[in-house]
Design a protein around this motif. Structure first.
Motif, PDB file in Angstrom:
ATOM      1  N   ASP A 164      45.333  37.263 -73.530  1.00 51.21           N
ATOM      2  CA  ASP A 164      44.937  38.656 -73.743  1.00 51.21           C
ATOM      3  C   ASP A 164      45.704  39.632 -72.858  1.00 51.21           C
ATOM      4  O   ASP A 164      45.710  40.838 -73.118  1.00 51.21           O
ATOM      5  N   HIS A 165      46.323  39.112 -71.799  1.00 51.74           N
ATOM      6  CA  HIS A 165      46.987  39.987 -70.827  1.00 51.74           C
ATOM      7  C   HIS A 165      48.501  39.801 -70.807  1.00 51.74           C
ATOM      8  O   HIS A 165      49.192  40.490 -70.067  1.00 51.74           O
ATOM      9  N   GLU A 208      47.661  47.552 -69.073  1.00 50.70           N
ATOM     10  CA  GLU A 208      46.250  47.745 -69.435  1.00 50.70           C
ATOM     11  C   GLU A 208      45.583  48.810 -68.583  1.00 50.70           C
ATOM     12  O   GLU A 208      44.715  49.533 -69.063  1.00 50.70           O
ATOM     13  N   LYS A 217      38.769  35.074 -67.100  1.00 47.84           N
ATOM     14  CA  LYS A 217      38.808  35.900 -68.315  1.00 47.84           C
ATOM     15  C   LYS A 217      37.912  37.117 -68.176  1.00 47.84           C
ATOM     16  O   LYS A 217      38.255  38.224 -68.613  1.00 47.84           O
ATOM     17  N   ARG A 239      43.607  37.469 -64.242  1.00 48.00           N
ATOM     18  CA  ARG A 239      44.417  37.451 -65.457  1.00 48.00           C
ATOM     19  C   ARG A 239      45.430  36.304 -65.452  1.00 48.00           C
ATOM     20  O   ARG A 239      45.975  35.945 -66.486  1.00 48.00           O
ATOM     21  N   ASP A 240      45.663  35.723 -64.255  1.00 42.83           N
ATOM     22  CA  ASP A 240      46.481  34.514 -64.168  1.00 42.83           C
ATOM     23  C   ASP A 240      45.607  33.256 -64.264  1.00 42.83           C
ATOM     24  O   ASP A 240      46.098  32.149 -64.047  1.00 42.83           O
ATOM     25  N   ASN A 241      44.323  33.469 -64.569  1.00 41.90           N
ATOM     26  CA  ASN A 241      43.355  32.371 -64.653  1.00 41.90           C
ATOM     27  C   ASN A 241      43.282  31.592 -63.343  1.00 41.90           C
ATOM     28  O   ASN A 241      43.055  30.379 -63.335  1.00 41.90           O
ATOM     29  N   TYR A 280      53.224  40.715 -67.977  1.00 40.32           N
ATOM     30  CA  TYR A 280      51.934  41.348 -68.255  1.00 40.32           C
ATOM     31  C   TYR A 280      52.104  42.564 -69.164  1.00 40.32           C
ATOM     32  O   TYR A 280      53.134  43.240 -69.128  1.00 40.32           O
ATOM     33  N   PHE A 306      41.301  41.228 -60.099  1.00 43.86           N
ATOM     34  CA  PHE A 306      41.855  41.414 -61.440  1.00 43.86           C
ATOM     35  C   PHE A 306      43.170  40.661 -61.597  1.00 43.86           C
ATOM     36  O   PHE A 306      43.396  39.961 -62.594  1.00 43.86           O
ATOM     37  N   VAL A 313      49.168  33.058 -67.142  1.00 44.86           N
ATOM     38  CA  VAL A 313      48.742  34.362 -67.650  1.00 44.86           C
ATOM     39  C   VAL A 313      47.906  34.172 -68.907  1.00 44.86           C
ATOM     40  O   VAL A 313      48.331  33.501 -69.856  1.00 44.86           O
ATOM     41  N   ALA A 324      39.190  39.643 -65.359  1.00 47.09           N
ATOM     42  CA  ALA A 324      40.390  40.388 -65.742  1.00 47.09           C
ATOM     43  C   ALA A 324      40.149  41.371 -66.886  1.00 47.09           C
ATOM     44  O   ALA A 324      41.077  42.069 -67.298  1.00 47.09           O
ATOM     45  N   ARG A 325      38.934  41.425 -67.375  1.00 45.73           N
ATOM     46  CA  ARG A 325      38.648  42.317 -68.497  1.00 45.73           C
ATOM     47  C   ARG A 325      38.660  43.772 -68.033  1.00 45.73           C
ATOM     48  O   ARG A 325      38.000  44.150 -67.064  1.00 45.73           O
TER      49      ARG A 325
END
Length: 503
Positions: free
Chosen positions: A491-492, A17, A338, A330-332, A14, A326, A488, A341-342
């Motif tokens: 974007d992350h 962020e 998506k 981010r691991d979908n 990761y 979150f 993952v 996890a933003r």
């Protein structure tokens, strides 16, 4: 090599962020506010006392010893894997992706239920402070009104950013700890009997098939419902400075401090109350004892501290739920991952998980209006799922130990918390404890899950049925939908060189 500012996060795949702003006290405060001694003891004392009499106090050290075995294992994990959504990420690195998803799903579901459950504690305390907080003659409706107001507040704070959350949480914990110590002193100078009171059962085992042992098992749920959530200190690992060093200490300090302070409050309350046989103790709980012993003025001041404790407890519970959402997003590994996890570029916080967790918690609260027994079932089950999630970490960890795969390789130059040779027996005891407590929590008891009419078999068996449904339905969705696209999100993800990969 990875950027030092990410504390090795790139090694887990990761990129950094979330904003690293939390220090030692912040992480300790997160763990201790989730446990929240004043919230838990004031919310559940009546339950333990009514089912086990003063001798229910012994469940407090019993639960502490069991949970300490779990916390010690978690402390080792926190040093090796200081990643958001601790339970989920720990399980992912110890076991299979499927076990990890189930652990995260259980913990996330339970955390959102807990947000609603903690918010209900306002109803137990605020109307006793002032009639101003009685907005409805129906206590269930009033509980929803007060609880909703609290959830809206904690949602806004969590969405605003981790700095504000940490400041409010730390200030609240500081006040809670000072109030707890003062309460201990106030009760101590007003004792009317000796500590032998904790040997009295008030004949509570008379109607139990297993005698007092059966009564004690039911009463012990009051302590079991309080002493968990210490893993929250590690769930904030991506927002903490030097988490490999600080998170293990925060986990253990939060649990130990809670045990000492809570145990003293409980035993001194039993020693100080005027009439230990007063039936109001079994209904009014610690609130009644505090007002009885200290009088309305001083007692009300302490109840205000309880309100603050409830507030920061809810703040910490929701914060943990947000980090779990979150981490899985981010691991979908959640629907709309998506979006979940933003991270807001302005607040450096996952705002959508804050809103989603708050809205769902309010919806769960509304169930309490027409079917308060169902809410009791759901609340109890939420706690069972947390203990199950813990088992989905400690069991894979034990398997790793037996295979000689624990501890994993260490980052050079980093000191890690380690149990050494004690690791295996501690881990075994933690697993045995976790299994036993899940059985005790889920055991179909009418007095716990269907205490008043109308009696329904599905309420009495609610723990088994609901946990089974959450596990089966959730895992089926994962198996047929999510696992095919799990991984993952781009974007992350961080670029990781092989030599940096976390083991």
């Amino acid at each position: 090599m990875s950027n030092p500012s990410d504390d090795g996060l790139a090694g887990f795949g990761y990129k950094q962020e979330l904003e690293r702003t939390l220090g030692n006290f912040h992480t300790f405060a997160a763990g201790i506010s989730y446990i929240s001694i004043l919230t838990g003891t004031f919310q559940l004392f009546y339950f333990g006392f009514s089912f086990g009499g003063p001798a229910y106090w012994w469940s407090w050290p019993m639960v502490f010893v069991g949970q300490l075995m779990v916390a010690l294992s978690f402390a080792e994990l926190a040093a090796h894997y200081p990643v958001a959504g601790s339970i989920y990420n720990w399980s992912k690195r110890l076991g299979s992706p499927h076990v990890a998803w189930l652990a995260g799903w259980m913990m996330l579901t339970a955390s959102i239920v807990s947000i609603a459950a903690v918010a209900l504690a306002y109803q137990i305390t605020l109307p006793q402070i002032s009639s101003f907080f009685s907005f409805s003659g129906d206590s269930a409706v009033n509980a929803v009104i007060l609880g909703t107001a609290l959830i809206v507040f904690t949602t806004l704070v969590n969405a605003w950013g981790v700095k504000l959350m940490a400041r409010i949480n730390s200030a609240g914990v500081f006040i809670e700890l000072i109030a707890a110590v003062l309460l201990i002193v106030a009760l101590a100078v007003n004792i009317t009997r000796g500590p032998e009171v904790v040997m009295e059962t008030n004949n509570t085992g008379a109607d139990q098939p297993w005698g007092y042992f059966g009564a004690f098992l039911v009463a012990s749920l009051a302590s079991t419902y309080v002493m968990y959530g210490f893993d929250t200190a590690s769930s904030l690992g991506e927002e903490s400075h030097d988490p490999r060093k600080n998170a293990p200490k925060a986990i253990l300090r939060a649990l130990i401090a809670s045990f000492v302070i809570g145990g003293l409050i409980l035993i001194l309350a039993l020693m100080a109350v005027g009439d230990i046989n007063n039936p109001e103790i079994a209904t009014g709980g610690l609130q009644f004892i505090v007002l009885d012993v200290l009088g309305s003025t001083i007692g009300t001041i302490f109840l205000l501290a309880v309100v603050i404790a409830i507030t920061v407890c809810n703040l910490a519970v929701q914060s943990a739920a947000i980090r779990m959402m979150f981490a899985m997003g981010r691991d979908n590994n959640l629907p709309a991952g998506k979006h979940l996890a933003r991270v807001s570029p302005k607040t450096k916080t996952p705002v959508i998980p804050a809103i989603v967790s708050g809205v769902i918690a309010v919806l769960i609260l509304v169930v309490n209006v027409g079917q308060p027994q169902i809410f009791t079932v759901i609340t109890s089950i939420g706690i069972i799922m947390i203990y199950l999630a813990y088992l989905l970490v400690t069991v894979p960890m034990l398997v790793k130990r037996f295979r000689g795969q624990w501890p994993p390789p260490k980052v050079e130059g980093t000191k890690y918390f380690s149990l050494g040779k004690l690791g295996l027996p501690v881990n075994i005891l933690g697993v045995l404890w976790g299994g036993a407590i899940v059985v005790n929590l889920a055991w179909p008891r009418r007095e716990v899950y269907n205490a008043t009419e109308p009696y329904h078999w599905y309420l009495e068996w609610g723990a088994v049925l609901f946990v089974g449904a959450v596990a089966v339905v959730g895992f089926a969705y994962y198996w047929f939908v999510l696992r095919h696209k799990s991984g993952v999100l781009a974007d992350h993800a961080a670029e990781v060189h092989p030599e940096e990969a976390a083991q």
